[in-house]
Design a protein around this motif. Structure first.
Motif, PDB file in Angstrom:
ATOM      1  N   ARG A  51       0.858  -1.182   0.000  1.00 20.39           N
ATOM      2  CA  ARG A  51       0.000   0.000   0.000  1.00 20.39           C
ATOM      3  C   ARG A  51       0.889   1.225   0.000  1.00 20.39           C
ATOM      4  NH1 ARG A  51      -1.427   3.738   3.860  1.00 20.39           N
ATOM      5  NH2 ARG A  51      -0.453   3.438   5.869  1.00 20.39           N
ATOM      6  N   GLU A  75      -6.967  -3.904   0.321  1.00 25.30           N
ATOM      7  CA  GLU A  75      -8.359  -4.148  -0.063  1.00 25.30           C
ATOM      8  C   GLU A  75      -8.470  -5.653  -0.264  1.00 25.30           C
ATOM      9  OE1 GLU A  75     -11.048  -3.423  -3.920  1.00 25.30           O
ATOM     10  OE2 GLU A  75     -10.280  -1.589  -2.972  1.00 25.30           O
ATOM     11  N   ARG A  80     -12.169  -2.457   1.866  1.00 23.46           N
ATOM     12  CA  ARG A  80     -10.961  -1.672   2.158  1.00 23.46           C
ATOM     13  C   ARG A  80     -10.573  -1.758   3.634  1.00 23.46           C
ATOM     14  NH1 ARG A  80      -9.141   2.239  -1.209  1.00 23.46           N
ATOM     15  NH2 ARG A  80      -8.593   3.569   0.537  1.00 23.46           N
ATOM     16  N   ASP A  81      -9.333  -1.385   3.905  1.00 22.22           N
ATOM     17  CA  ASP A  81      -8.798  -1.250   5.266  1.00 22.22           C
ATOM     18  C   ASP A  81      -8.785  -2.556   6.057  1.00 22.22           C
ATOM     19  OD1 ASP A  81      -8.336   1.461   4.837  1.00 22.22           O
ATOM     20  OD2 ASP A  81     -10.317   2.024   5.574  1.00 22.22           O
ATOM     21  N   ARG A  97      -3.790  -3.658  -3.912  1.00 25.41           N
ATOM     22  CA  ARG A  97      -3.025  -2.572  -3.298  1.00 25.41           C
ATOM     23  C   ARG A  97      -3.970  -1.477  -2.872  1.00 25.41           C
ATOM     24  NH1 ARG A  97       2.291  -1.804  -3.432  1.00 25.41           N
ATOM     25  NH2 ARG A  97       2.616   0.396  -3.309  1.00 25.41           N
ATOM     26  N   GLN A  98      -3.672  -0.826  -1.798  1.00 29.47           N
ATOM     27  CA  GLN A  98      -4.531   0.243  -1.316  1.00 29.47           C
ATOM     28  C   GLN A  98      -3.724   1.503  -1.133  1.00 29.47           C
ATOM     29  OE1 GLN A  98      -7.511  -0.744   1.637  1.00 29.47           O
ATOM     30  NE2 GLN A  98      -6.916   1.046   2.781  1.00 29.47           N
ATOM     31  N   GLU A 100      -4.355   5.996  -2.162  1.00 28.90           N
ATOM     32  CA  GLU A 100      -4.411   7.031  -3.186  1.00 28.90           C
ATOM     33  C   GLU A 100      -3.823   8.293  -2.584  1.00 28.90           C
ATOM     34  OE1 GLU A 100      -7.371   5.723  -2.017  1.00 28.90           O
ATOM     35  OE2 GLU A 100      -7.713   4.206  -3.533  1.00 28.90           O
ATOM     36  N   GLY A 106     -11.285   8.251  -4.629  1.00 29.00           N
ATOM     37  CA  GLY A 106     -11.160   7.338  -3.502  1.00 29.00           C
ATOM     38  C   GLY A 106     -10.581   8.032  -2.298  1.00 29.00           C
ATOM     39  N   ALA A 112      -5.982   3.919   7.204  1.00 32.22           N
ATOM     40  CA  ALA A 112      -4.877   3.710   6.275  1.00 32.22           C
ATOM     41  C   ALA A 112      -3.985   4.934   6.163  1.00 32.22           C
ATOM     42  CB  ALA A 112      -5.412   3.342   4.893  1.00 32.22           C
TER      43      ALA A 112
END
Length: 122
Positions: A51, A75, A80-81, A97-98, A100, A106, A112
């Motif tokens: 991430r 995710e 998510r999270d 992958r998380q 932005e 998003g 996060a």
């Protein structure tokens, strides 16, 4: 630091035979063993970052390994999270992958982005 799996035959605990599983990470198959966490499967496959932070885009992976720091969130199956260090991998799980950067679709939010460092303080 390097990560490696101990083959079942060499493990002094004698856990029995490995039961392989496959998870999908950003569209690619990654193999692991039943009982491993998502983080364990990723580390065993040589992936140390999964991430990025919302403020600076800095890469993150597992940090504390006990679910306190939120650096390992991913995710998972559309949710998510999810802390990768706490969630046991299930055959067929889909991991993405998380993260932005601020202002991107998003956007930031949730735990996060809590550890972006001083520039991420709110």
């Amino acid at each position: 630091m390097t990560s490696r799996r101990v083959p079942a035959a060499a493990d002094p605990v004698r856990p029995g035979p490995d039961r392989p599983l496959t998870i999908w990470v950003d569209g690619e198959p990654v193999t692991g063993t039943a009982g491993q966490t998502i983080a364990g499967v990723l580390l065993g496959a040589g992936r140390r970052q999964w991430r990025s932070t919302g403020q600076s885009g800095a890469p993150r992976g597992v940090f504390c390994g006990i679910g306190v720091c939120f650096d390992c969130v991913v995710e998972l199956n559309g949710l998510r999270d999810v802390r990768a260090c706490l969630r046991r991998a299930q055959d067929g799980d889909v991991v993405a992958r998380q993260g932005e950067r601020l202002g991107e679709p998003g956007g930031p939010g949730g735990p996060a982005d809590a550890h972006d460092g001083p520039e991420g303080a709110r």
